[in-house]
Write a protein that holds these residues in place. Structure first.
Motif, mmCIF file in Angstrom:
data_model
loop_
_atom_site.group_PDB
_atom_site.id
_atom_site.type_symbol
_atom_site.label_atom_id
_atom_site.label_comp_id
_atom_site.label_asym_id
_atom_site.label_seq_id
_atom_site.Cartn_x
_atom_site.Cartn_y
_atom_site.Cartn_z
ATOM 1 N N VAL A 14 0.886 -1.197 0.031
ATOM 2 C CA VAL A 14 -0.081 -0.227 -0.031
ATOM 3 C C VAL A 14 0.857 1.271 -0.114
ATOM 4 C CG1 VAL A 14 -1.629 1.256 1.145
ATOM 5 C CG2 VAL A 14 -1.788 -1.181 1.168
ATOM 6 N N SER A 15 0.499 2.081 -0.825
ATOM 7 C CA SER A 15 1.432 3.468 -1.091
ATOM 8 C C SER A 15 1.044 4.579 -0.245
ATOM 9 C CB SER A 15 1.683 4.026 -2.475
ATOM 10 O OG SER A 15 2.001 2.916 -3.400
ATOM 11 N N TYR A 16 1.371 5.233 0.434
ATOM 12 C CA TYR A 16 1.118 6.522 1.367
ATOM 13 C C TYR A 16 2.361 7.438 1.368
ATOM 14 C CZ TYR A 16 3.819 4.414 5.073
ATOM 15 O OH TYR A 16 5.005 3.944 5.834
ATOM 16 N N THR A 59 3.435 15.183 9.551
ATOM 17 C CA THR A 59 2.374 14.776 9.301
ATOM 18 C C THR A 59 1.929 13.616 8.307
ATOM 19 O OG1 THR A 59 1.687 16.441 7.824
ATOM 20 C CG2 THR A 59 1.310 16.879 10.245
ATOM 21 N N ALA A 60 1.178 12.944 8.063
ATOM 22 C CA ALA A 60 0.866 11.909 7.225
ATOM 23 C C ALA A 60 -0.454 11.869 6.509
ATOM 24 C CB ALA A 60 1.457 10.518 7.869
ATOM 25 N N ASP A 61 -0.321 11.007 5.414
ATOM 26 C CA ASP A 61 -1.629 10.567 4.632
ATOM 27 C C ASP A 61 -1.387 9.249 4.716
ATOM 28 O OD1 ASP A 61 -2.686 12.774 3.942
ATOM 29 O OD2 ASP A 61 -2.706 12.542 1.993
ATOM 30 N N LEU A 62 -1.826 8.320 5.956
ATOM 31 C CA LEU A 62 -1.768 7.080 6.165
ATOM 32 C C LEU A 62 -2.331 6.173 5.338
ATOM 33 C CD1 LEU A 62 -1.524 6.962 10.158
ATOM 34 C CD2 LEU A 62 0.520 6.753 8.614
ATOM 35 N N PRO A 63 -1.994 5.128 5.008
ATOM 36 C CA PRO A 63 -2.784 3.725 4.230
ATOM 37 C C PRO A 63 -4.495 3.993 4.536
ATOM 38 C CG PRO A 63 -0.911 2.709 4.806
ATOM 39 C CD PRO A 63 -0.954 3.965 5.703
ATOM 40 N N PRO A 70 -5.896 2.741 -0.613
ATOM 41 C CA PRO A 70 -6.691 2.042 0.151
ATOM 42 C C PRO A 70 -6.294 1.012 1.112
ATOM 43 C CG PRO A 70 -7.675 1.543 -1.964
ATOM 44 C CD PRO A 70 -6.354 2.443 -2.058
ATOM 45 N N LEU A 71 -6.655 0.815 2.274
ATOM 46 C CA LEU A 71 -6.086 -0.276 3.039
ATOM 47 C C LEU A 71 -6.866 -1.664 2.436
ATOM 48 C CD1 LEU A 71 -6.632 1.230 6.709
ATOM 49 C CD2 LEU A 71 -4.653 0.070 6.009
ATOM 50 N N PRO A 75 -8.668 -6.310 9.501
ATOM 51 C CA PRO A 75 -8.120 -5.643 10.537
ATOM 52 C C PRO A 75 -7.037 -4.719 10.105
ATOM 53 C CG PRO A 75 -8.400 -7.591 11.546
ATOM 54 C CD PRO A 75 -8.742 -7.687 10.136
ATOM 55 N N SER A 76 -7.139 -3.038 10.316
ATOM 56 C CA SER A 76 -6.227 -2.372 9.908
ATOM 57 C C SER A 76 -4.945 -1.992 10.827
ATOM 58 C CB SER A 76 -7.129 -1.014 9.415
ATOM 59 O OG SER A 76 -7.481 -0.398 10.393
ATOM 60 N N MET A 77 -5.061 -2.078 11.931
ATOM 61 C CA MET A 77 -4.198 -1.718 12.827
ATOM 62 C C MET A 77 -2.708 -1.886 12.610
ATOM 63 S SD MET A 77 -3.979 0.827 15.133
ATOM 64 C CE MET A 77 -5.609 1.123 15.265
ATOM 65 N N GLU A 78 -2.358 -3.384 12.404
ATOM 66 C CA GLU A 78 -1.164 -3.751 12.060
ATOM 67 C C GLU A 78 -0.552 -3.015 11.026
ATOM 68 O OE1 GLU A 78 0.680 -5.697 13.665
ATOM 69 O OE2 GLU A 78 -0.532 -6.383 15.173
ATOM 70 N N VAL A 79 -1.191 -2.880 9.856
ATOM 71 C CA VAL A 79 -0.712 -2.101 8.789
ATOM 72 C C VAL A 79 -0.276 -0.650 9.043
ATOM 73 C CG1 VAL A 79 -1.196 -1.446 6.551
ATOM 74 C CG2 VAL A 79 -1.953 -3.607 7.125
ATOM 75 N N LEU A 80 -1.540 0.111 9.724
ATOM 76 C CA LEU A 80 -1.150 1.427 10.129
ATOM 77 C C LEU A 80 0.012 1.621 10.912
ATOM 78 C CD1 LEU A 80 -4.643 2.540 10.878
ATOM 79 C CD2 LEU A 80 -3.368 3.136 8.829
ATOM 80 N N CYS A 81 0.247 0.652 12.228
ATOM 81 C CA CYS A 81 1.523 0.714 12.864
ATOM 82 C C CYS A 81 2.737 0.468 12.002
ATOM 83 C CB CYS A 81 1.502 -0.383 14.160
ATOM 84 S SG CYS A 81 0.086 0.347 15.656
ATOM 85 N N ALA A 82 2.650 -0.650 11.149
ATOM 86 C CA ALA A 82 3.808 -0.737 10.277
ATOM 87 C C ALA A 82 4.191 0.454 9.309
ATOM 88 C CB ALA A 82 3.238 -2.037 9.356
ATOM 89 N N ALA A 83 3.236 1.285 8.843
ATOM 90 C CA ALA A 83 3.158 2.362 8.107
ATOM 91 C C ALA A 83 4.184 3.483 9.240
ATOM 92 C CB ALA A 83 2.051 2.804 7.686
ATOM 93 N N ILE A 84 3.542 3.604 10.171
ATOM 94 C CA ILE A 84 4.419 4.494 11.143
ATOM 95 C C ILE A 84 5.805 4.357 11.515
ATOM 96 C CG2 ILE A 84 4.405 5.717 13.254
ATOM 97 C CD1 ILE A 84 0.862 5.650 13.016
#
Length: 299
Positions: A14-16, A59-63, A70-71, A75-84
């Motif tokens: 996922v690109s962000y 600041t970010a445009d997270l996935p 789009p995600l 569940p999305s939390m693992e992806v969002l934390c990996a992105a951060i």
């Protein structure tokens, strides 16, 4: 002068992207600012103003948010934390200061639990730790209008569900905050490819605020009239974080970052630079505008 740049990344296909406002001589770790489900990287001018003089501001445009891809389903939390975590690594920073508001507070808390060694200080505001059934029902109704193509009704219901509209309670900039939130929701509904999915995730894929946390200096704050999660419930959440501080900001509701933006930003800057909080303007009631006879008490 602070130098601004945009960096593109990818996590799990996922690109962000994130935005970096770099300080030539920062006095504290980079400050990453996370907001609500429909907030993107360009919505934090007050943080630029207060944090920019002391730190790199990120600041970010997270996935799944803003202009990111789009995600994936599930569940999305693992992806969002990996992105951060990827942002932190891309910055080349051993640790960062992390600010999370509303839905972003859940993401920030989850990150702190997953990789505490990379978080220097943590600020969490408007924490949706215990959202009541009336709010969830109102947002579900809003999401239903959006899925049916009625963006205007969606924006109105979503804004009403996020602000305190009880005129007996004084909320600074109430009407301005309502117009801003409604407009932001409407624009997201009309132009964001992720609006429906982002709202659905915020409602159904809510972060887990259990499990506690220790070893990270943490500040939790709430507007005194927050109707999404009552201040007492947010205080109870803060108590699960070892050594944390909890502050209530007067004359504000859930959208305290809009109603008292400079005060919140200064409070955050003080905490991230280990300055005393006791005299912070955010703890003082807002100046109430003079009003003519017959005007409503709450504006």
């Amino acid at each position: 002068m602070n130098e601004e740049s945009i960096r593109s990344l990818s996590v799990r296909g996922v690109s962000y992207a994130y935005r970096l406002l770099r300080h030539p001589e920062p006095v504290t770790e980079p400050a990453l600012v996370l907001g609500g489900a429909l907030q993107g990287m360009f919505g934090w001018p007050q943080m630029d103003e207060e944090l920019g003089p002391v730190a790199d501001v990120v600041t970010a445009d997270l996935p799944g948010m803003g202009g990111a891809e789009p995600l994936p389903p599930g569940p999305s939390m693992e992806v969002l934390c990996a992105a951060i975590l990827a942002v932190i690594d891309d910055l080349g920073a051993p640790r960062i200061n992390l600010f999370g508001f509303s839905y972003g507070a859940g993401i920030a808390f989850s990150c702190a639990q997953r990789f505490p060694a990379r978080i220097a200080r943590l600020v969490l505001g408007g924490v949706p730790a215990d959202v009541g059934d009336p709010q969830v029902h109102a947002w579900q109704q809003a999401a239903e209008h959006l899925s049916q193509g009625d963006a205007a009704a969606f924006a109105t219901l979503a804004a009403e569900g996020l602000l305190c509209l009880d005129e007996r309670r004084y909320v600074a900039r109430r009407r301005l905050a309502f117009r801003y939130v409604r407009r932001a929701m409407l624009q997201a509904a009309l132009y964001s490819p992720h609006a429906v999915d982002s709202l659905r995730r915020a409602l159904t894929d809510r972060p887990d605020f259990a499990g506690g946390l220790s070893g990270i200096p943490t500040l939790v704050f709430s507007g005194e009239h927050d109707t999404v999660t009552a201040p007492d419930r947010q205080r109870a959440f803060a108590a699960t974080i070892g050594g944390s501080r909890f502050l209530t900001i007067p004359d504000a509701d859930h959208w305290v970052v809009l109603e008292r933006p400079q005060e919140v930003a200064e409070l955050t800057a003080r905490f991230f630079t280990d300055e005393p909080l006791e005299t912070a303007p955010a703890l003082v009631p807002a100046a109430r505008p003079e009003r003519a006879a017959g005007d409503p008490a709450c504006v």
